[in-house]
Design a protein around this motif. Structure first.
Motif, short mmCIF file in Angstrom:
data_model
loop_
_atom_site.label_atom_id
_atom_site.label_comp_id
_atom_site.label_asym_id
_atom_site.label_seq_id
_atom_site.Cartn_x
_atom_site.Cartn_y
_atom_site.Cartn_z
N VAL A 42 1.00 -0.54 7.33
CA VAL A 42 1.20 0.36 6.19
C VAL A 42 1.31 1.79 6.73
CG1 VAL A 42 0.19 1.27 4.06
CG2 VAL A 42 0.00 -1.16 4.59
N ASP B 19 4.92 -6.23 -0.80
CA ASP B 19 6.03 -5.95 -1.71
C ASP B 19 7.06 -5.04 -1.05
OD1 ASP B 19 4.74 -7.42 -3.66
OD2 ASP B 19 4.02 -5.68 -4.76
N SER C 155 -1.32 -6.27 0.97
CA SER C 155 -2.70 -6.72 0.90
C SER C 155 -2.82 -7.91 1.83
CB SER C 155 -3.02 -7.12 -0.54
OG SER C 155 -4.35 -7.58 -0.63
N ARG D 283 8.37 -9.89 -3.58
CA ARG D 283 7.02 -10.13 -3.08
C ARG D 283 7.08 -11.20 -2.00
NH1 ARG D 283 2.72 -9.77 -7.34
NH2 ARG D 283 3.11 -7.61 -6.76
N ARG E 136 6.16 -1.41 0.40
CA ARG E 136 5.78 -0.70 -0.82
C ARG E 136 4.32 -0.93 -1.17
NH1 ARG E 136 9.00 1.95 0.70
NH2 ARG E 136 11.19 1.89 0.19
N ALA E 137 3.82 -2.11 -0.86
CA ALA E 137 2.41 -2.47 -1.07
C ALA E 137 2.10 -3.61 -0.12
CB ALA E 137 2.15 -2.88 -2.51
#
Length: 100
Positions: free
Chosen positions: A34, A63, A44, A4, A41-42
């Protein structure tokens, strides 16, 4: 293992409206990565909405599968375009990378 990547920035501008505009610009540019940077992978990101006198202006939480994924993201041309904008408006940066 998932790595992370958490980053927060303080804008360089003094004017609150300019700070907010720059923070929103960073958040939108990061969100646009993204689907462009395959190692993500993620992700925010968002501009601060509370306590502007105490909080930093914008943050990212992303991530990756591992350190190699983070490093590939760092040098990806689309990310480097975002970095150029960030460097033009930011006064301070803080980051931490940890396993989750």
């Amino acid at each position: 293992m998932t790595l992370r990547h958490v980053v927060s920035w303080q804008m360089a501008a003094e004017d609150p409206a300019v700070r907010a505009e720059h923070a929103a610009g960073i958040a939108s540019r990061l969100a646009a990565l993204v689907g462009v940077v395959p190692e993500i992978r993620a992700l925010s990101t968002g501009a601060n909405v509370a306590y502007p006198d105490a909080n930093w202006d914008v943050s990212l939480v992303a991530d990756f599968d591992d350190l190699a994924g983070l490093e590939a993201y760092q040098v990806h041309p689309a990310h480097q375009e975002v970095v150029a904008y960030v460097r033009s408006v930011v006064g301070n940066r803080s980051a931490v990378d940890f396993e989750v």
